[in-house]
Write a protein that holds these residues in place. Structure first.
Motif, PDB file in Angstrom:
ATOM      1  N   SER A  85       0.788  -1.183  -0.044  1.00 15.96           N
ATOM      2  CA  SER A  85      -0.069  -0.064   0.045  1.00 15.96           C
ATOM      3  C   SER A  85       0.768   1.308  -0.134  1.00 15.96           C
ATOM      4  O   SER A  85       0.377   2.312  -0.371  1.00 15.96           O
ATOM      5  N   LEU A 133      -0.500   5.430  -0.627  1.00 13.92           N
ATOM      6  CA  LEU A 133      -1.364   6.239   0.300  1.00 13.92           C
ATOM      7  C   LEU A 133      -0.803   7.780   0.092  1.00 13.92           C
ATOM      8  O   LEU A 133       0.108   8.061  -0.028  1.00 13.92           O
ATOM      9  N   SER A 161      -4.124   6.225   7.637  1.00 15.60           N
ATOM     10  CA  SER A 161      -5.111   5.960   6.717  1.00 15.60           C
ATOM     11  C   SER A 161      -6.043   5.023   7.636  1.00 15.60           C
ATOM     12  O   SER A 161      -5.659   3.986   8.492  1.00 15.60           O
ATOM     13  N   PRO A 204      -5.196   0.802   5.565  1.00 18.14           N
ATOM     14  CA  PRO A 204      -4.275   0.728   4.580  1.00 18.14           C
ATOM     15  C   PRO A 204      -3.952  -0.650   4.029  1.00 18.14           C
ATOM     16  O   PRO A 204      -3.531  -0.856   2.619  1.00 18.14           O
TER      17      PRO A 204
END
Length: 342
Positions: free
Chosen positions: A122, A126, A323, A326
């Motif tokens: 990820s 992000l 996040s 994530p």
């Protein structure tokens, strides 16, 4: 590529996909319509289901039939080492065959990978506003990036440059490296953990259960009654940051800062080992919730406290993931890459 192949690929890439992020306490599931987007997020307690298959069946059955019945491809990040078809979780009782689970769910593909390997996937995706920077400078383009995070256990991964010009997400179990105390308080913790567990890995202290163990050890050493010494990790964090906490909870702040100091030192060791001048990312279920306290904590100072390499460490930025899900983004990115590779 033939027209038939193009049509087949379009069908594969256009069907809803199942994503999962399975920790020792909770599992998060979602549906991706394709790419990195996802919705229908549900969080379930692992203890509420006898197996991963049962948890996934429960999730799929609650979706609209037009979605649940159409899922053919899935990627699940799970908190344990994945070295073959048979998977056994480290901090939960679930164990399963990937192939048997795939067949039982009627899927064409079921990819299972370590949860922090999925989380590492990820990182390039992000948004900057979902990353809290703690010190350091500008990340070096093309350099390795490290990833670490505490929850029920301690996860570790990294993104390392590869020959294609991209990055490879590592699958390792760095949370189980040996803990090395560096001061009297940490020596006290090491001795208590050695008595309780024999071998003291960093995860024994840098995790939810680890934070609870640190607090109990400090409270017992101060003569607090056992009935008052045990608090949950969430309670310890809450009392540690509450200026109105009673004297009964006086060890919570010391415990939390010891936890963050050890995490910072371990993250620094990881950065040195990998040459992670692309930055060190901190995820997991605990630290991202402490955003307001982190600049006041010893995490960054212990990260940089590497003797002759202090200046080297000072340049490396730490990013705390803010996040919401994530690892689901990472699972989506991984699944997208696998399906495109065919």
């Amino acid at each position: 590529m033939s027209i038939g192949t193009l049509e087949s690929e379009a069908t594969v890439l256009g069907t809803p996909r199942l994503l999962g992020d399975v920790g020792g306490t909770n599992a998060r599931f979602a549906i991706s319509p394709g790419g990195l987007d996802f919705d229908h997020v549900d969080v379930v307690a692992c203890a509420d289901h006898p197996s991963l298959e049962a948890a996934l069946q429960h999730y799929l059955q609650r979706l609209p039939q037009s979605i649940g019945n159409a899922v053919r491809h899935a990627a699940i990040g799970i908190a344990t080492a994945v070295t073959g078809d048979w998977v056994e979780m480290t901090n939960h009782h679930w164990r399963f065959s990937i192939e048997a689970t795939r067949a039982a769910l009627g899927l064409d593909d079921l990819f299972v990978l370590n949860d922090f390997t999925a989380l590492a996937w990820s990182l390039p995706h992000l948004p900057s506003e979902e990353l809290l920077q703690l010190g350091g400078g500008t990340p070096q383009v093309g350099a390795p990036s490290a990833l670490i995070g505490a929850g029920t256990g301690l996860g570790v991964s990294a993104l390392v440059p590869n020959a294609t010009g991209g990055f490879t997400a590592l699958a390792g179990e760095g949370g189980h490296v040996a803990f090395a105390p560096t001061n009297d308080l940490e020596l006290l913790l090491w001795r208590a953990a050695s008595k309780a567990f024999r071998r003291v890995s960093v995860e024994r202290l840098v995790s939810g259960p680890g934070l609870e163990f640190i607090h109990e050890t400090l409270a017992h050493d101060a003569g607090v009654a056992p009935s008052e010494a045990h608090l949950s990790a969430a309670e310890i964090s809450r009392y540690a940051l509450d200026p109105g906490a009673t004297p009964q909870h006086r060890h919570c702040r010391t415990a939390l800062d010891a936890f963050l100091a050890i995490l910072g030192a371990t993250a620094g060791d990881l950065a040195l080992t990998l040459g992670a001048r692309g930055g060190v990312y901190v995820g997991g279920g605990i630290v991202p919730r402490l955003a307001d306290h982190l600049p006041l904590s010893p995490l960054r100072a212990r990260f940089e406290d590497k003797g002759r390499f202090a200046n080297y460490m000072a340049a490396i930025p730490i990013y705390v993931l803010q996040s919401e899900y994530p690892a689901l983004t990472g699972a989506a990115a991984y699944l997208q890459a696998q399906l495109q590779a065919g």
